[in-house]
Design an enzyme around this catalytic site. Structure first.
Site, mmCIF file in Angstrom:
data_model
loop_
_atom_site.group_PDB
_atom_site.id
_atom_site.type_symbol
_atom_site.label_atom_id
_atom_site.label_comp_id
_atom_site.label_asym_id
_atom_site.label_seq_id
_atom_site.Cartn_x
_atom_site.Cartn_y
_atom_site.Cartn_z
ATOM 1 N N HIS A 110 -3.878 7.172 1.756
ATOM 2 C CA HIS A 110 -3.824 5.529 1.344
ATOM 3 C C HIS A 110 -5.511 5.531 1.815
ATOM 4 O O HIS A 110 -5.887 5.523 2.389
ATOM 5 C CB HIS A 110 -3.131 4.879 2.023
ATOM 6 N N ASN A 168 -9.437 -0.862 -2.063
ATOM 7 C CA ASN A 168 -9.049 -0.474 -1.165
ATOM 8 C C ASN A 168 -8.255 -1.600 -2.337
ATOM 9 O O ASN A 168 -8.508 -2.396 -2.906
ATOM 10 C CB ASN A 168 -8.417 -1.484 -0.075
ATOM 11 N N CYS A 195 0.751 -1.652 0.133
ATOM 12 C CA CYS A 195 0.177 0.220 -0.008
ATOM 13 C C CYS A 195 0.599 1.501 0.085
ATOM 14 O O CYS A 195 0.434 2.192 -0.117
ATOM 15 C CB CYS A 195 -0.665 -0.037 1.085
HETATM 16 O O1 UT7 Z 1 -4.050 -1.036 3.253
HETATM 17 C C1 UT7 Z 1 -3.351 -1.823 4.114
HETATM 18 C C2 UT7 Z 1 -4.148 -3.157 4.986
HETATM 19 N N1 UT7 Z 1 -5.606 -3.211 5.557
HETATM 20 C C3 UT7 Z 1 -6.214 -2.387 6.803
HETATM 21 O O2 UT7 Z 1 -5.464 -0.885 6.613
HETATM 22 C C4 UT7 Z 1 -7.067 -2.623 7.275
HETATM 23 C C5 UT7 Z 1 -7.192 -2.517 8.586
HETATM 24 N N2 UT7 Z 1 -8.762 -2.562 9.506
HETATM 25 C C6 UT7 Z 1 -9.797 -2.601 8.644
HETATM 26 O O3 UT7 Z 1 -9.595 -1.820 8.040
HETATM 27 C C7 UT7 Z 1 -10.985 -2.906 10.403
HETATM 28 O O4 UT7 Z 1 -10.339 -4.101 11.243
HETATM 29 C C8 UT7 Z 1 -11.441 -4.433 9.163
HETATM 30 C C9 UT7 Z 1 -12.578 -3.678 8.517
HETATM 31 C C10 UT7 Z 1 -11.160 -5.495 8.696
HETATM 32 C C11 UT7 Z 1 -12.681 -5.391 9.980
HETATM 33 O O5 UT7 Z 1 -13.069 -4.610 10.989
HETATM 34 P P1 UT7 Z 1 -13.480 -4.455 12.634
HETATM 35 O O6 UT7 Z 1 -14.253 -3.055 13.013
HETATM 36 O O7 UT7 Z 1 -12.088 -4.334 13.408
HETATM 37 O O8 UT7 Z 1 -14.275 -5.488 12.868
HETATM 38 P P2 UT7 Z 1 -13.183 -7.166 13.684
HETATM 39 O O9 UT7 Z 1 -12.976 -8.000 12.687
HETATM 40 O O10 UT7 Z 1 -13.120 -6.351 15.101
HETATM 41 O O11 UT7 Z 1 -14.429 -7.754 13.395
HETATM 42 C C12 UT7 Z 1 -15.328 -7.189 14.398
HETATM 43 C C13 UT7 Z 1 -16.742 -8.586 13.824
HETATM 44 C C14 UT7 Z 1 -16.554 -10.392 14.300
HETATM 45 O O12 UT7 Z 1 -17.841 -10.692 14.066
HETATM 46 P P3 UT7 Z 1 -17.631 -11.360 15.785
HETATM 47 O O13 UT7 Z 1 -16.332 -11.629 16.469
HETATM 48 O O14 UT7 Z 1 -18.103 -9.723 16.722
HETATM 49 O O15 UT7 Z 1 -19.070 -12.172 15.949
HETATM 50 C C15 UT7 Z 1 -16.357 -10.284 12.691
HETATM 51 O O16 UT7 Z 1 -16.249 -11.959 12.435
HETATM 52 O O17 UT7 Z 1 -17.159 -8.680 12.606
HETATM 53 C C16 UT7 Z 1 -17.158 -9.419 11.826
HETATM 54 N N3 UT7 Z 1 -17.130 -9.711 10.098
HETATM 55 C C17 UT7 Z 1 -17.865 -9.625 9.707
HETATM 56 N N4 UT7 Z 1 -18.897 -8.941 9.116
HETATM 57 C C18 UT7 Z 1 -20.152 -9.257 8.364
HETATM 58 C C19 UT7 Z 1 -15.967 -9.630 9.622
HETATM 59 N N5 UT7 Z 1 -15.609 -9.226 8.770
HETATM 60 C C20 UT7 Z 1 -16.954 -8.938 7.783
HETATM 61 C C21 UT7 Z 1 -17.618 -9.024 7.545
HETATM 62 N N6 UT7 Z 1 -18.627 -8.754 7.320
HETATM 63 N N7 UT7 Z 1 -16.933 -8.641 5.533
#
Ligand code: UT7
Length: 354
Positions: free
Chosen positions: A281, A311, A113
């Site tokens: 980014h 992204n 990225c």
């Molecule tokens: O370019 C650089 C690369 N990447 C980044 O910069 C990514 C940085 N991180 C993020 O953008 C965020 O952490 C995410 C968007 C990936 C995830 O968001 P979050 O608010 O940190 O969610 P989480 O991983 O803590 O997950 C919360 C819940 C989980 O369910 P439980 O365990 O609370 O029941 C996940 O299983 O959301 C669930 N979940 C989803 N639900 C529906 C994770 N992905 C999805 C999805 N749809 N796509």
């Protein structure tokens, strides 16, 4: 003193637009979750058979036209991508041939990225050293190769087939949902040219790498640590798909992007109110909103396009630049801050005087 200016830009968005609701046909996700947690509303995917170099070529042609030069003027290529057409050679050589460039050197760089910012520093250094005068810098990615869906799932997701995923396929696809929903395909390019005009060009590049946390975002399989480097077992385990600890990456991204922005501004004695534009980014809209607030940047100076493209890794910043330039938001004399964080971990902040 010779400086490097961004003289033109171009981009290419693939034709197939995929909404969040379409993704929800093949995995357990929802438009609401994706919008709220990331800001992404849609992304574009290439059709099968298109390579990253193809997106780069179209974007590069537009950048060359925009800069008012010809392909014969280019004396260096820097191609930033983590998703090249082939394991080797890199996409730069393929682009060189497709554009009919002279036999100029072509660098392939893989800082994910932050690839565009690393590439811009490289172009700037080559120009300042007198090794090049016109550099074609490309950032392009095709993430669709990472997607875990079967060919039948693809057809169903795109509304071209009527066979829904089996429960096993649906569960498999859901395993990767935190990652797959975020990414889209795109290509973007800029022409970076030498100028002797004072007070223009790349003012300063600040780049950092910390490999200690590489495993928070990486591809565990299909590398030369394996013998052979790819095999069916790796695919069965899903090791060809990136692993991402989203929360850890989120935290590192905000901390690093804020610190890098402050560092580059401080060491150049630039105040926020002197900036015309800040291009960040596009990994997650919440990351950028957090950074914007911490740095005290008004909304009017920040552009986002993550809602339309997701992204696009190395393409995000040149894509934003191209949109801004074509909308008349980048004009002579403007001071622009570019900032990014990504896998590696790499991050950086660059100041450019247009
Ligand atoms: O370019 C650089 C690369 N990447 C980044 O910069 C990514 C940085 N991180 C993020 O953008 C965020 O952490 C995410 C968007 C990936 C995830 O968001 P979050 O608010 O940190 O969610 P989480 O991983 O803590 O997950 C919360 C819940 C989980 O369910 P439980 O365990 O609370 O029941 C996940 O299983 O959301 C669930 N979940 C989803 N639900 C529906 C994770 N992905 C999805 C999805 N749809 N796509």
């Amino acid at each position: 003193m010779t400086r490097a200016v961004i003289a033109g830009s171009g981009s290419e968005i693939p034709p197939t637009r995929v909404s969040n609701a379409m993704l929800a046909r093949v995995m357990d996700t929802s438009d609401e979750w994706i919008r709220e947690r990331s800001g992404v509303e849609a992304r574009h995917y290439v059709e099968r058979g298109t390579g990253t170099s193809d997106l780069g070529v179209v974007a590069a042609r537009r950048a060359i036209d925009h800069a008012g030069i010809t392909p014969a003027d280019i004396d260096l290529v820097v191609f930033a991508t983590m998703t090249p057409d082939h394991f080797f050679p890199g996409a730069g050589a393929l682009l060189q041939a497709k554009l009919g460039l002279r036999e100029v050197p072509c660098f392939d760089i893989r800082q994910q990225c932050v690839g565009f910012l690393y590439g811009l520093q490289l172009a700037d250094a080559q120009i300042r050293a007198g090794l090049a005068r016109t550099v074609l810098l490309v950032g392009a990615e095709i993430h669709t190769g990472f997607m875990p869906w079967t060919a039948t799932n693809w057809e169903y997701m795109l509304g071209r087939g009527d066979v829904p995923p089996t429960p096993e396929e649906f569960a498999w696809n859901t395993r990767f949902r935190h990652l797959t929903v975020l990414f889209g395909d795109a290509g973007a390019a800029v022409v970076v040219r030498a100028t002797e005009e004072p007070r223009r060009g790349v003012v300063d590049s600040l780049l950092h790498t910390s490999g200690a946390e590489y495993d928070k975002l990486y591809v565990p399989g299909t590398g030369f640590k394996h013998r052979p480097y790819t095999d069916p077992e790796q695919f069965k385990r899903g090791d060809h798909i990136p692993v991402m600890d989203g929360r850890a990456v989120f935290k590192m991204a905000t901390t690093s992007m804020i610190a890098a922005s402050q560092e580059v501004l401080t060491r150049n004695e630039v105040r926020i109110d002197e900036l015309s534009l800040v291009l960040m980014h596009q990994a997650n809209k919440r990351i950028n909103e957090y950074c914007q607030k911490a740095l005290g940047i008004p909304d009017s100076k920040v552009l986002h396009n993550i809602e339309r493209y997701g992204n696009t890794t190395a393409a995000t910043i040149p894509l934003l630049w191209d949109e801004a330039a074509r909308a008349g938001r980048v004009t002579a004399g403007d001071l622009v801050l570019l900032v990014a964080f990504g896998a590696g971990m790499n991050w950086g902040a660059t100041l450019v005087r247009v």
